[in-house]
Design an enzyme around this catalytic site. Structure first.
Site, PDB file in Angstrom:
ATOM      1  N   GLY A   1      49.356  37.798  67.523  1.00 21.34           N
ATOM      2  CA  GLY A   1      48.101  38.461  67.868  1.00 21.34           C
ATOM      3  C   GLY A   1      48.024  38.708  69.358  1.00 21.34           C
ATOM      4  CB  SER A   2      45.180  39.652  71.479  1.00 20.81           C
ATOM      5  OG  SER A   2      44.319  38.559  71.243  1.00 20.81           O
TER       6      SER A   2
ATOM      7  CB  THR B   1      43.442  35.323  70.057  1.00 16.92           C
ATOM      8  OG1 THR B   1      42.499  36.374  70.187  1.00 16.92           O
ATOM      9  CG2 THR B   1      42.976  34.377  68.976  1.00 16.92           C
ATOM     10  N   GLY B   2      45.959  34.146  71.651  1.00 16.63           N
ATOM     11  CA  GLY B   2      47.147  33.284  71.628  1.00 16.63           C
ATOM     12  C   GLY B   2      47.007  32.114  72.589  1.00 16.63           C
TER      13      GLY B   2
ATOM     14  CE  LYS C   1      39.272  32.699  72.957  1.00 19.54           C
ATOM     15  NZ  LYS C   1      38.405  33.443  72.083  1.00 19.54           N
TER      16      LYS C   1
ATOM     17  CD  GLU D   1      56.953  37.003  68.289  1.00 20.12           C
ATOM     18  OE1 GLU D   1      56.675  37.872  69.141  1.00 20.12           O
ATOM     19  OE2 GLU D   1      58.099  36.695  67.995  1.00 20.12           O
TER      20      GLU D   1
ATOM     21  CB  CYS E   1      53.273  43.731  69.476  1.00 22.42           C
ATOM     22  SG  CYS E   1      54.513  43.616  68.197  1.00 22.42           S
TER      23      CYS E   1
ATOM     24  CD  GLU F   1      48.922  44.856  73.358  1.00 21.88           C
ATOM     25  OE1 GLU F   1      48.006  44.025  73.271  1.00 21.88           O
ATOM     26  OE2 GLU F   1      49.947  44.807  72.635  1.00 21.88           O
TER      27      GLU F   1
HETATM   28  P1  NDP Z   1      43.756  38.896  67.665  1.00 19.01           P
HETATM   29  O1  NDP Z   1      44.355  38.003  68.665  1.00 19.01           O
HETATM   30  O2  NDP Z   1      42.386  39.373  67.872  1.00 19.01           O
HETATM   31  O3  NDP Z   1      43.778  38.211  66.224  1.00 19.01           O
HETATM   32  C1  NDP Z   1      44.945  37.674  65.664  1.00 19.01           C
HETATM   33  C2  NDP Z   1      44.564  36.692  64.565  1.00 19.01           C
HETATM   34  O4  NDP Z   1      43.957  35.546  65.154  1.00 19.01           O
HETATM   35  C3  NDP Z   1      43.547  37.250  63.587  1.00 19.01           C
HETATM   36  O5  NDP Z   1      43.810  36.769  62.300  1.00 19.01           O
HETATM   37  C4  NDP Z   1      42.249  36.668  64.126  1.00 19.01           C
HETATM   38  O6  NDP Z   1      41.232  36.629  63.161  1.00 19.01           O
HETATM   39  C5  NDP Z   1      42.712  35.291  64.517  1.00 19.01           C
HETATM   40  N1  NDP Z   1      41.854  34.587  65.476  1.00 19.01           N
HETATM   41  C6  NDP Z   1      40.897  35.081  66.306  1.00 19.01           C
HETATM   42  N2  NDP Z   1      40.351  34.084  67.049  1.00 19.01           N
HETATM   43  C7  NDP Z   1      40.957  32.929  66.681  1.00 19.01           C
HETATM   44  C8  NDP Z   1      40.850  31.567  67.083  1.00 19.01           C
HETATM   45  N3  NDP Z   1      39.997  31.187  68.036  1.00 19.01           N
HETATM   46  N4  NDP Z   1      41.641  30.656  66.495  1.00 19.01           N
HETATM   47  C9  NDP Z   1      42.537  31.012  65.553  1.00 19.01           C
HETATM   48  N5  NDP Z   1      42.686  32.299  65.116  1.00 19.01           N
HETATM   49  C10 NDP Z   1      41.920  33.247  65.684  1.00 19.01           C
HETATM   50  O7  NDP Z   1      44.783  40.111  67.510  1.00 19.01           O
HETATM   51  P2  NDP Z   1      44.565  41.465  66.722  1.00 19.01           P
HETATM   52  O8  NDP Z   1      44.331  41.187  65.279  1.00 19.01           O
HETATM   53  O9  NDP Z   1      43.592  42.291  67.458  1.00 19.01           O
HETATM   54  O10 NDP Z   1      46.032  42.110  66.805  1.00 19.01           O
HETATM   55  C11 NDP Z   1      46.443  42.906  67.850  1.00 19.01           C
HETATM   56  C12 NDP Z   1      47.275  42.121  68.845  1.00 19.01           C
HETATM   57  O11 NDP Z   1      48.374  41.508  68.203  1.00 19.01           O
HETATM   58  C13 NDP Z   1      47.867  43.009  69.924  1.00 19.01           C
HETATM   59  O12 NDP Z   1      47.734  42.399  71.177  1.00 19.01           O
HETATM   60  C14 NDP Z   1      49.329  43.089  69.530  1.00 19.01           C
HETATM   61  O13 NDP Z   1      50.170  43.380  70.600  1.00 19.01           O
HETATM   62  C15 NDP Z   1      49.561  41.731  68.957  1.00 19.01           C
HETATM   63  N6  NDP Z   1      50.731  41.731  68.096  1.00 19.01           N
HETATM   64  C16 NDP Z   1      51.866  41.077  68.486  1.00 19.01           C
HETATM   65  C17 NDP Z   1      53.024  41.131  67.726  1.00 19.01           C
HETATM   66  C18 NDP Z   1      54.278  40.420  68.127  1.00 19.01           C
HETATM   67  O14 NDP Z   1      55.127  40.214  67.261  1.00 19.01           O
HETATM   68  N7  NDP Z   1      54.486  40.047  69.381  1.00 19.01           N
HETATM   69  C19 NDP Z   1      53.069  41.899  66.483  1.00 19.01           C
HETATM   70  C20 NDP Z   1      51.832  42.548  66.167  1.00 19.01           C
HETATM   71  C21 NDP Z   1      50.713  42.465  66.946  1.00 19.01           C
HETATM   72  P3  NDP Z   1      40.233  37.894  63.004  1.00 19.01           P
HETATM   73  O15 NDP Z   1      41.023  39.152  63.125  1.00 19.01           O
HETATM   74  O16 NDP Z   1      39.724  37.703  61.627  1.00 19.01           O
HETATM   75  O17 NDP Z   1      39.241  37.752  64.102  1.00 19.01           O
END
Ligand code: NDP
Length: 485
Positions: free
Chosen positions: A194-195, A198-199, A201, A216, A250, A337
């Site tokens: 994810g982002s 959030t990563g 945290k 990731e 990503c 990004e």
């Molecule tokens: P987020 O970081 O917003 O969310 C990722 C996941 O984390 C979601 O399931 C989200 O839930 C969950 N989440 C949110 N807050 C918390 C928390 N405090 N504790 C635990 N889990 C939490 O990312 P996005 O969904 O917006 O995805 C886009 C991002 O992912 C971009 O930055 C992209 O570059 C990255 N990404 C990286 C990849 C890689 O392989 N390096 C591949 C694909 C994407 P919810 O959505 O329900 O809020």
């Protein structure tokens, strides 16, 4: 509407998967292979349905849902079911027989227990699959927390697998609070995609609880175009890298660095390719992301950027494929990004400047180098700061299970795909059997002969050779005599 009690739900889910995991990991690996193969076939038999669900949730074209998601399920499962049993085989340990006679050591790879996979919305099936297949094969239980933006695809995936292998896999549908509650419920490992925000945290939460985790995160990939690049193919490839999945990748290409000598021919080709793709580019999945990308374009224009194609969308229309140039390096369009179908282009006079431009980012997921002379292109690639570099292509290796998907810097501390993921998904467990009937030379009582032996062992490390081995044998004999006096 009141919020569900995430803590209670998370604890129940983890406990139920943990209860099923013991029996799952006790199965012979060949049985797990057979069951997971059946799960793979069950998913692929309904591949059409899955592709349509993904296309509906993510707005991506059906062709991309098929190629990057449904096909990925088959490819990733096939790789792990074929290679996994060998990768998970016990390894013989190397124990020196002279000083430590009669010892046999081996290392087994043991499942961690319950793996939590937290996934984003841009590839709601391919991304979890990279963890689901190796984690389950290795004997773990798994809980998926799909993004709240695209939960149905993840739920569908888990349900199909669960129908075949039982409650050792489960899913918790919910927002970030559900993800956080799952971490608090103490899984044995966390794979987060994810982002970067959030990563961070998630990393803190895991560190505080001593839970190993892989992150990731986001990216700001650059395509570096050298003087001898095949201009037509390169323009097509870079346009795809900018626009596919509406840029919500990503490792989407968000920056392009081109040598000045070829820019007059190359840039119009890239612009033409981007314009051709406009009709196939859907809108971004979330209004929030759309607002971020629009703000980046607006800000760049206000700072004097030139719009080579695309630009701000008209009304509610999707953001058009956009190429900007003359963007200051401190503008968000260059440094943050984008996660949309836009890129910033720079033209430079030397390869040194191209490399410096590509490396001017705190992210480090992927980069690509485009040039006919691959030896030269590889030399440039070696100087780029990122986890992955593709030569004459970009990011297509995401679903190839043998190849690590890995970043550095703000792109994360971990990886998915490749045998290396087994370091997180399993832990080494050491067994040693001692058949030596004698006492050991390093046991009590200590005495001068022990020091003699230690000195000889150290000098043997320095010199090696038969003479040193004979001296060691004689010192060992003297030491054993000393112990038994
Ligand atoms: P987020 O970081 O917003 O969310 C990722 C996941 O984390 C979601 O399931 C989200 O839930 C969950 N989440 C949110 N807050 C918390 C928390 N405090 N504790 C635990 N889990 C939490 O990312 P996005 O969904 O917006 O995805 C886009 C991002 O992912 C971009 O930055 C992209 O570059 C990255 N990404 C990286 C990849 C890689 O392989 N390096 C591949 C694909 C994407 P919810 O959505 O329900 O809020």
């Amino acid at each position: 509407m009141s919020q569900p009690d995430w803590s209670q739900l998370a604890e129940q889910k983890i406990a139920a998967v943990r209860a099923a995991q013991g029996a799952w990991s006790a199965l012979p690996i060949q049985t797990r292979v057979e069951k997971l193969h059946a799960a793979k076939l069950a998913i692929l038999a309904r591949g059409e349905e899955l592709a349509e669900l993904i296309a509906l949730e993510t707005k991506k074209p059906l062709a991309e849902a098929y190629s990057a998601e449904v096909l990925a399920v088959g490819d990733i499962f096939s790789y792990w079911l074929r290679k996994g049993p060998d990768l998970l085989k016990p390894r013989k340990g190397d124990v020196p027989s002279l000083e430590m006679p009669g010892k046999k050591a081996w290392i087994e790879r043991e499942a961690r227990g319950v793996v939590l996979c937290i996934s984003p919305w841009n590839f709601p099936v391919q991304l979890p699959m990279r963890t689901v297949a190796p984690a389950l094969l290795a004997g773990n239980g798994l809980i998926l927390k799909p993004s709240e933006v695209t939960p149905k695809s993840g739920v569908w995936l888990v349900e199909r697998i669960r129908e075949v292998i039982g409650p050792v896999i489960d899913v918790l549908e919910g927002d970030g609070a559900a993800g956080a509650a799952l971490i608090e419920a103490m899984p044995d490992a966390v794979v987060f995609t994810g982002s970067t925000r959030t990563g961070r945290k998630v990393n803190v939460m895991c560190a505080e609880r001593g839970i190993p985790c892989e992150l990731e995160l986001g990216g700001k990939d650059c395509a570096v175009v050298l003087a001898d690049a095949d201009l037509d193919r390169t323009a097509s490839g870079i346009a795809w890298g900018i626009v596919s999945n509406a840029g919500q990748n990503c490792s989407g290409i968000e920056r392009v660095a081109v040598l000045a000598g070829i820019a007059p021919q190359f840039v119009p080709k890239l612009v033409a390719k981007l314009q051709q793709t406009a009709k196939d580019v859907p809108d971004l999945v979330t209004p929030m992301q759309r607002a971020i990308v629009i703000r980046q374009i607006q800000d760049a224009i206000e700072r004097g950027a030139e719009v080579l194609t695309g630009g701000l969308p008209v009304g509610d229309a999707p953001i058009p494929p956009t190429l900007l140039t003359k963007v200051p390096r401190d503008a968000p369009a260059w440094k943050d990004e984008s996660f949309g179908p836009i890129a910033v282009l720079e033209v430079h006079g030397t390869e040194e400047q191209l490399i410096a431009a590509a490396n001017d980012t705190r992210y480090g997921l992927g980069n690509s180098v485009w040039g006919h002379d691959t030896t030269r292109a590889i030399a440039v690639a070696q100087r780029l700061r990122s986890g992955m570099v593709w030569i004459n292509n970009h990011s297509f290796s995401a679903a190839l299970a043998d190849l690590p998907w890995v970043g550095i810097g703000d792109s994360g501390t971990g990886m998915t795909n490749s045998p290396d993921v087994l370091h997180l998904l399993t832990r080494p467990r050491l067994y040693v059997v001692d058949t030596n009937k004698d006492v050991e030379p390093w046991w009590y009582p200590y005495g001068p002969k022990l020091m003699d032996l230690m000195r000889i062992l150290v000098s043997r490390q320095q010199t090696g050779g038969l003479g040193a081995t004979l001296k060691t044998l004689s010192a060992l004999k003297a030491r054993m005599k000393e112990i038994k006096l």
